[in-house]
Design an enzyme around this catalytic site. Structure first.
Site, mmCIF file in Angstrom:
data_model
loop_
_atom_site.group_PDB
_atom_site.id
_atom_site.type_symbol
_atom_site.label_atom_id
_atom_site.label_comp_id
_atom_site.label_asym_id
_atom_site.label_seq_id
_atom_site.Cartn_x
_atom_site.Cartn_y
_atom_site.Cartn_z
ATOM 1 N N LYS A 148 -9.815 18.065 -30.184
ATOM 2 C CA LYS A 148 -8.932 18.752 -31.133
ATOM 3 C C LYS A 148 -9.788 19.633 -32.030
ATOM 4 C CE LYS A 148 -4.771 16.729 -33.139
ATOM 5 N NZ LYS A 148 -4.340 15.695 -34.083
HETATM 6 C C1 E4P Z 1 -0.917 15.752 -34.984
HETATM 7 O O1 E4P Z 1 -1.704 15.750 -34.082
HETATM 8 C C2 E4P Z 1 -1.178 15.192 -36.317
HETATM 9 O O2 E4P Z 1 -1.990 14.040 -36.138
HETATM 10 C C3 E4P Z 1 0.050 14.687 -37.004
HETATM 11 O O3 E4P Z 1 1.208 14.891 -36.251
HETATM 12 C C4 E4P Z 1 0.156 15.040 -38.446
HETATM 13 O O4 E4P Z 1 1.334 14.459 -38.962
HETATM 14 P P1 E4P Z 1 1.608 14.324 -40.539
HETATM 15 O O5 E4P Z 1 1.932 15.663 -41.066
HETATM 16 O O6 E4P Z 1 2.764 13.377 -40.620
HETATM 17 O O7 E4P Z 1 0.335 13.768 -41.142
#
Ligand code: E4P
Length: 214
Positions: free
Chosen positions: A83
């Site tokens: 990522k």
């Molecule tokens: C995606 O890969 C992120 O880990 C995640 O969906 C972020 O979610 P949040 O905005 O609830 O922290």
């Protein structure tokens, strides 16, 4: 639509996996921090449990370091997807890593131009954050609709991975729009399978069953 679990907690990942509907996992530095465990150990446990793409995020901010970090993460297991954040250096790293055959999930996407650039840089996934857009009074699902339309115009292999999913509505709307993946916290996955009328109906069936002669 594929369902990923957005978690670094191996206990809840294992529990969710018993449903037989989990296609992959996304983690992020905040989720890993919550576990209090070493990142590599968390990843090893997740890779042993789930046979699907597992997103592991780099924490470097310069392209050169991101690339080195991405290579290290990718070498841990064939299912690891690196990522990278949606930044200038993140895109440079995405291009370099994808050219080496390493799948990249470009994260922290909040507008269509960012997703289009990530796709052009070779991202395997783009992660638009719908909940965080809703939090600031923007239209999270509107972004998904626009991305499905734009990606439908071209031939990118990039998948739209709906992230920051907070509710069953986000999930169902993602499927209606034709998103490729929704990554959901365990709490949301649990709400997806519930309806009050299901519970009331089951309670009635079980109560009535008591009067059936045995
Ligand atoms: C995606 O890969 C992120 O880990 C995640 O969906 C972020 O979610 P949040 O905005 O609830 O922290």
């Amino acid at each position: 639509m594929k369902i990923f679990i957005d978690s670094a907690d191996i206990k809840e990942i294992r529990e969710a996996n018993q449903l037989g509907v989990i296609d992959g996992v996304t983690t992020n530095p905040s989720l890993v921090a919550k576990t209090g465990r070493k990142f590599e150990e968390v990843l090893a446990d997740i890779c042993a449990e789930i046979d699907g793409p597992i997103s592991a995020e780099v924490v470097s901010t310069e392209a050169k370091e991101m690339i080195a970090e991405g290579r290290r993460l990718s070498a841990l297991h064939p299912n690891i997807v690196v990522k990278c954040p949606m930044t200038f250096d993140g895109l440079k790293a995405t291009r370099a890593l994808s050219e080496e055959g390493i799948r990249v999930n470009v994260t922290l996407i909040f507008q269509p131009s960012q997703a289009l650039l990530a796709a052009k840089a070779g991202a395997a996934y783009v992660s638009p954050f719908v909940g965080r857009l809703d939090d600031v009074s923007e239209d999270g699902m509107g972004l998904i609709s626009t991305l499905v339309e734009i990606f439908g115009n071209y031939d990118y292999d990039t998948e739209i991975l709906v992230a920051s999913v907070r509710s069953p509505t986000h999930f169902v709307e993602s499927a209606r729009m034709g998103a490729d993946v929704a990554t959901c916290p365990f709490s949301v996955i649990q709400t997806l399978l519930r309806h009050p009328l299901t519970d009331i109906g089951l309670a009635k069936f079980l109560a009535d069953w008591k009067s059936v002669p045995k």
